[in-house]
Design an enzyme around this catalytic site. Structure first.
Site, short mmCIF file in Angstrom:
data_model
loop_
_atom_site.label_atom_id
_atom_site.label_comp_id
_atom_site.label_asym_id
_atom_site.label_seq_id
_atom_site.Cartn_x
_atom_site.Cartn_y
_atom_site.Cartn_z
CE LYS A 1 -4.23 -1.69 2.23
NZ LYS A 1 -5.13 -1.49 3.38
N GLY B 1 -2.62 1.02 17.89
CA GLY B 1 -1.87 0.72 16.66
C GLY B 1 -1.49 1.98 15.92
N GLY C 1 -0.55 1.10 8.84
CA GLY C 1 -1.22 1.67 7.68
C GLY C 1 -2.70 1.94 7.93
P1 NAP Z 1 0.33 -2.80 9.75
O1 NAP Z 1 0.60 -1.61 8.91
O2 NAP Z 1 1.25 -3.95 9.72
O3 NAP Z 1 0.22 -2.26 11.28
C1 NAP Z 1 -0.01 -3.15 12.35
C2 NAP Z 1 -0.10 -2.39 13.67
O4 NAP Z 1 -0.38 -3.35 14.70
C3 NAP Z 1 1.20 -1.70 14.07
O5 NAP Z 1 0.89 -0.57 14.84
C4 NAP Z 1 1.89 -2.76 14.93
O6 NAP Z 1 2.72 -2.22 15.92
C5 NAP Z 1 0.70 -3.40 15.63
N1 NAP Z 1 0.99 -4.81 15.94
C6 NAP Z 1 1.23 -5.81 15.05
N2 NAP Z 1 1.48 -6.97 15.71
C7 NAP Z 1 1.42 -6.67 17.04
C8 NAP Z 1 1.60 -7.43 18.22
N3 NAP Z 1 1.90 -8.74 18.16
N4 NAP Z 1 1.45 -6.81 19.40
C9 NAP Z 1 1.16 -5.48 19.47
N5 NAP Z 1 0.97 -4.70 18.39
C10 NAP Z 1 1.11 -5.29 17.18
O7 NAP Z 1 -1.10 -3.41 9.44
P2 NAP Z 1 -2.41 -2.62 8.95
O8 NAP Z 1 -2.47 -2.59 7.49
O9 NAP Z 1 -2.46 -1.34 9.71
O10 NAP Z 1 -3.59 -3.61 9.43
C11 NAP Z 1 -3.87 -3.77 10.79
C12 NAP Z 1 -5.17 -4.55 11.00
O11 NAP Z 1 -6.27 -3.82 10.44
C13 NAP Z 1 -5.19 -5.94 10.37
O12 NAP Z 1 -5.82 -6.83 11.26
C14 NAP Z 1 -6.04 -5.74 9.12
O13 NAP Z 1 -6.71 -6.93 8.71
C15 NAP Z 1 -7.04 -4.70 9.62
N6 NAP Z 1 -7.63 -3.92 8.51
C16 NAP Z 1 -8.97 -4.04 8.30
C17 NAP Z 1 -9.58 -3.33 7.27
C18 NAP Z 1 -11.06 -3.47 7.03
O14 NAP Z 1 -11.52 -3.07 5.96
N7 NAP Z 1 -11.83 -3.95 7.98
C19 NAP Z 1 -8.80 -2.50 6.44
C20 NAP Z 1 -7.42 -2.39 6.68
C21 NAP Z 1 -6.85 -3.11 7.72
P3 NAP Z 1 4.25 -1.79 15.63
O15 NAP Z 1 4.20 -0.37 15.14
O16 NAP Z 1 4.88 -1.96 16.94
O17 NAP Z 1 4.78 -2.75 14.60
#
Ligand code: NAP
Length: 283
Positions: free
Chosen positions: A69, A130, A133
């Site tokens: 992304k 969090g 992205g």
């Molecule tokens: P990302 O960019 O990888 O960010 C993940 C976030 O979660 C970061 O802040 C990370 O912290 C934290 N995190 C990851 N693993 C962790 C752990 N074990 N313990 C504590 N914190 C943790 O991912 P993203 O794209 O933002 O997506 C995040 C979630 O949103 C996913 O579950 C995704 O499926 C969901 N989502 C849903 C939709 C929807 O349409 N419903 C759309 C987009 C995303 P750090 O900064 O410390 O790494």
């Protein structure tokens, strides 16, 4: 394609379980369009070639998912204002071989809050778990909607700091606080929040049975709890909200509304509530 069929699809690294093809095919069938939606699974090194292929193969539109992304932004000819501020895109529209990048996640996030819970962002205090992205997309939606204060709680303090710096650059008026696990005001800030959003994957099928909020936190009575996770339906974060009597939302509606906005960008058709409801019942 000579058949007149327009190609759309999804580019991502691990998309075996993605339900975007199911949602987009519901829209295509419902409106009887000559479109197809194909998942294209690529590796981390193949993004540049895949973006070139959109032009060469005359692909009409593409969704982009993790981990591309952010990287895809610099490969576009033009991007929407939201993409610049969020720093990521999830939708590409190919208009006469010029690629336009959009972010529809922020729209997908805010629409269910407004439509289903009548939530008005203005002057609200929001607590965000969090700083990845998805957090960036929702913080853009929150600031655009006029909320007055955002508190970010993230595993890595430096990621939250970077996010804050980027957003303050675009929105100097916005109040963004960063909180750590040990913060003595954590419970107090949660108590004063109107909306508490989980954007981490904790509680999803690949991190099951985990609540991203520390175990010592007591749920306040009036806040709305919103988890972006859509599988399972109810994460531990939301189960506790339900037990406590709070209003809550999972990520299914966000998923469908962000897809509906991508479909609109490609076809000019805004999916109606009948098809949205039908999809929500079947996923
Ligand atoms: P990302 O960019 O990888 O960010 C993940 C976030 O979660 C970061 O802040 C990370 O912290 C934290 N995190 C990851 N693993 C962790 C752990 N074990 N313990 C504590 N914190 C943790 O991912 P993203 O794209 O933002 O997506 C995040 C979630 O949103 C996913 O579950 C995704 O499926 C969901 N989502 C849903 C939709 C929807 O349409 N419903 C759309 C987009 C995303 P750090 O900064 O410390 O790494």
């Amino acid at each position: 394609m000579n058949s007149g069929i327009k190609i759309t699809g999804l580019l991502g690294e691990h998309i075996e379980k993605s339900i975007s093809p199911l949602i987009q095919n519901f829209f295509i069938d419902y409106y009887g369009l000559k479109y197809i939606y194909i998942p294209f699974q690529i590796s981390n090194t193949e993004l540049v070639d895949a973006i070139k292929a959109i032009r060469v193969l005359k692909i009409k539109g593409m969704n982009i998912t993790n981990p591309f992304k952010e990287k895809a932004v610099s490969l576009m000819d033009e991007v929407d204002e939201s993409v610049i501020k969020i720093g990521a895109l999830n939708t590409i529209f190919n208009k006469n071989d010029r690629l336009f990048g959009y972010n529809t996640d922020w729209f997908g996030f805010q629409k269910p809050l407004k439509d289903y819970l009548d939530f008005d962002f203005r002057e609200k205090k929001i607590f965000v778990l969090g700083a990845g992205g998805a957090a960036r997309a929702i913080i853009y939606a929150l600031i655009n909607g006029g909320c007055s204060e955002i508190s970010i709680f993230n595993r890595s303090y430096d990621h939250a700091e970077k996010l804050k710096k980027d957003f303050i650059n675009f929105f100097p008026q916005c109040q963004i606080k960063i909180l750590s696990f040990q913060d003595k005001y954590l419970q107090e800030i949660i108590n004063s929040s109107d909306l508490i959003v989980n954007t981490t994957p904790l509680g999803s099928w690949y991190h099951p049975d985990i609540n991203p909020l520390p175990h010592f936190i007591e749920y306040p009575s009036r806040a709305i709890f919103y988890d972006l996770i859509y599988s399972p339906d109810k994460t531990p974060f939301l189960e506790k909200a339900e037990e406590n009597g709070n209003a809550f939302l999972n990520g299914k509606k966000m998923l469908v509304y962000q897809a509906a906005k991508s479909f609109f960008l490609w076809t000019g058709i805004e999916p109606d509530e009948l098809i949205i409801d039908k999809i929500l019942k079947s996923i």
